[in-house]
Design an enzyme around this catalytic site. Sequence first.
Site, mmCIF file in Angstrom:
data_model
loop_
_atom_site.group_PDB
_atom_site.id
_atom_site.type_symbol
_atom_site.label_atom_id
_atom_site.label_comp_id
_atom_site.label_asym_id
_atom_site.label_seq_id
_atom_site.Cartn_x
_atom_site.Cartn_y
_atom_site.Cartn_z
ATOM 1 N N ASP A 79 14.207 23.113 -29.944
ATOM 2 C CA ASP A 79 14.910 23.106 -28.717
ATOM 3 C C ASP A 79 14.326 21.877 -27.940
ATOM 4 O O ASP A 79 13.584 20.839 -28.618
ATOM 5 C CB ASP A 79 13.989 24.159 -27.846
ATOM 6 C CG ASP A 79 14.710 24.714 -26.713
ATOM 7 O OD1 ASP A 79 14.868 25.994 -26.616
ATOM 8 O OD2 ASP A 79 15.105 23.934 -25.878
ATOM 9 N N ASN A 133 12.389 30.171 -16.199
ATOM 10 C CA ASN A 133 12.106 30.915 -17.522
ATOM 11 C C ASN A 133 11.245 31.949 -17.663
ATOM 12 O O ASN A 133 11.316 32.758 -18.391
ATOM 13 C CB ASN A 133 11.593 29.732 -18.391
ATOM 14 C CG ASN A 133 12.684 28.665 -18.297
ATOM 15 O OD1 ASN A 133 12.188 27.583 -18.753
ATOM 16 N ND2 ASN A 133 13.804 28.887 -18.170
ATOM 17 N N LEU A 134 10.116 31.930 -16.681
ATOM 18 C CA LEU A 134 8.859 32.552 -17.016
ATOM 19 C C LEU A 134 9.312 34.074 -16.700
ATOM 20 O O LEU A 134 8.342 34.835 -17.059
ATOM 21 C CB LEU A 134 7.731 32.333 -16.108
ATOM 22 C CG LEU A 134 7.391 30.708 -16.265
ATOM 23 C CD1 LEU A 134 6.135 30.532 -14.973
ATOM 24 C CD2 LEU A 134 6.993 30.586 -17.529
ATOM 25 N N GLN A 135 10.223 34.646 -16.217
ATOM 26 C CA GLN A 135 10.611 35.907 -15.827
ATOM 27 C C GLN A 135 11.037 36.661 -17.124
ATOM 28 O O GLN A 135 10.714 38.070 -17.126
ATOM 29 C CB GLN A 135 11.816 36.235 -14.759
ATOM 30 C CG GLN A 135 12.599 37.228 -14.826
ATOM 31 C CD GLN A 135 13.928 36.846 -15.743
ATOM 32 O OE1 GLN A 135 13.997 36.056 -16.307
ATOM 33 N NE2 GLN A 135 14.739 38.004 -15.143
ATOM 34 N N ARG A 136 11.239 35.916 -18.171
ATOM 35 C CA ARG A 136 11.698 36.713 -19.358
ATOM 36 C C ARG A 136 11.131 35.827 -20.506
ATOM 37 O O ARG A 136 11.192 36.427 -21.888
ATOM 38 C CB ARG A 136 13.312 36.798 -19.456
ATOM 39 C CG ARG A 136 13.601 35.344 -19.512
ATOM 40 C CD ARG A 136 15.496 35.491 -19.133
ATOM 41 N NE ARG A 136 16.072 34.228 -19.176
ATOM 42 C CZ ARG A 136 16.066 33.250 -18.109
ATOM 43 N NH1 ARG A 136 15.045 33.658 -17.227
ATOM 44 N NH2 ARG A 136 16.229 32.067 -18.284
ATOM 45 N N LYS A 194 9.440 22.864 -24.330
ATOM 46 C CA LYS A 194 9.319 24.233 -24.935
ATOM 47 C C LYS A 194 8.929 24.386 -26.215
ATOM 48 O O LYS A 194 8.177 25.521 -26.591
ATOM 49 C CB LYS A 194 10.644 24.813 -24.749
ATOM 50 C CG LYS A 194 11.240 25.334 -23.475
ATOM 51 C CD LYS A 194 12.307 26.180 -23.327
ATOM 52 C CE LYS A 194 12.742 26.603 -22.030
ATOM 53 N NZ LYS A 194 13.904 27.351 -21.770
ATOM 54 N N ASP A 210 21.344 30.587 -26.565
ATOM 55 C CA ASP A 210 21.906 30.981 -25.273
ATOM 56 C C ASP A 210 23.370 30.552 -24.930
ATOM 57 O O ASP A 210 23.647 30.444 -23.950
ATOM 58 C CB ASP A 210 21.032 30.948 -24.109
ATOM 59 C CG ASP A 210 20.775 29.256 -23.828
ATOM 60 O OD1 ASP A 210 21.345 28.513 -24.746
ATOM 61 O OD2 ASP A 210 19.957 28.905 -22.840
ATOM 62 N N ASN A 211 23.952 29.905 -25.892
ATOM 63 C CA ASN A 211 25.243 29.346 -25.719
ATOM 64 C C ASN A 211 26.148 29.320 -27.056
ATOM 65 O O ASN A 211 25.671 29.442 -27.933
ATOM 66 C CB ASN A 211 25.319 27.782 -25.172
ATOM 67 C CG ASN A 211 24.568 27.040 -26.304
ATOM 68 O OD1 ASN A 211 25.379 26.479 -27.198
ATOM 69 N ND2 ASN A 211 23.164 26.759 -26.214
ATOM 70 N N CYS A 251 23.308 32.522 -18.742
ATOM 71 C CA CYS A 251 22.266 33.459 -18.166
ATOM 72 C C CYS A 251 22.068 33.012 -16.705
ATOM 73 O O CYS A 251 21.842 33.807 -15.868
ATOM 74 C CB CYS A 251 21.010 33.450 -19.087
ATOM 75 S SG CYS A 251 21.254 34.611 -20.397
ATOM 76 N N CYS A 263 39.045 44.314 -26.704
ATOM 77 C CA CYS A 263 38.572 43.241 -27.811
ATOM 78 C C CYS A 263 38.062 43.934 -28.963
ATOM 79 O O CYS A 263 37.997 45.263 -28.924
ATOM 80 C CB CYS A 263 37.782 42.107 -27.281
ATOM 81 S SG CYS A 263 35.896 42.559 -26.940
#
Length: 386
Positions: free
Chosen positions: A68, A76-79, A92, A136-137, A194, A343
């Site tokens: 990373d 970020n900290l919420q998840r 990170k 995430d992409n 996100c 789809c």
Amino acid sequence: MQEIDGLPELTQSDLTRYSRHIILPNVGLIGQKKLKNSKVCLVGAGALSSPIALYLGAAGVGTIGVIDFDEVDETNLQRQVIHTTKNIGKSKTTSIKEGILNINPNVNVITFNTKITSQNAFDILKNFDIIVDCTDNFPTRYLVNDACVMLKKPNVYGSIFRFEGQASVFNSVNGACYRCIFPTPPPPNSVPSCGEGGVFGVLPGVIGSIQATEVIKIILGEDKNTLVDRLLLYDALKMSFKEFKVKKDEHCPVCGQNPTITELIDYENFCGIKKTENFDIKDISTKELKILIDSGKKINLIDVREVNESNIAGLENVIKIPLNQLGYNIGKIDESLLTVVICKVGTRSKYAIMLLKESGFRGELLNLDGGILAWINEIDNSMSKY
Ligand code: ZN
């Protein structure tokens, strides 16, 4: 130090720490040694990686690599539960290493504080047994998939968006790869991130734990019942799991018999959709669609899969507009009719609906929940399976 079986010896401390594993019939001493001997690489150090790193570290996976280039941010900290408030501003990879070592100081954590690219992917990934897609992409997801196919390594996949997640095991024991299901990346500007679309904080805990489970099963050789050739879809709001059979596609551009992709590609310029606050996407179930079609009501059925996919299995009377051509073909869709977008599994069709709304399409839009695979599984069993 290695024993006769070629696996590392367990120390007295290991025997204590992993005792609840060692007494399990499917793990045992050999299984625990296999875990200690294994090398797993996490691509990404964010939401999915957080539970995966914690569980793999706790389970005694000997070497964990993490790639990373980002820094820990308050949002970020919420998840991303491995990162802590005091680590805001730290890289990170440093933060995730700290998190793993706090749980288990015996793990060899190798950090790559860099962006994975076509230039460095082989050099980094070749040193690991199993790759875990925690990206995430889309550009990175396709890069990781292709690299795993070319290096012949299993790719344990997870993805999350808003309240929904997916998981599978790709490229293992001759199973499907990501491109067998999604041959080409969605077009630039069609996909919200996100950051733009939001993500339910506990969702990566569920999907990441599923990925960690599959990694450990593969290491133990308990791989008869992994998610190979199965795509698992989880909806946190409905608290439902759905599963679709997929299979290796002999025409797959990367793992098929005559691959057209033979080197790694960096897909660039994938920017998220700007406005997402008004994008309330409504689903239609396969059963509801069947009733609607049987009623004879005139509707638009838009199939946004690639043409080679939509030729395999599909509904009658559909308009085929692959997602990457949708922008030029919006005029073909009659806004006065209800439009159902279809789809393979119901993900790209959501992007298509967002793209249509973003483009000012005014007609009513519904997303076929679960896509063609749900239709085949639940409505039309006579159709050949993917
Ligand atoms: Zn493939």
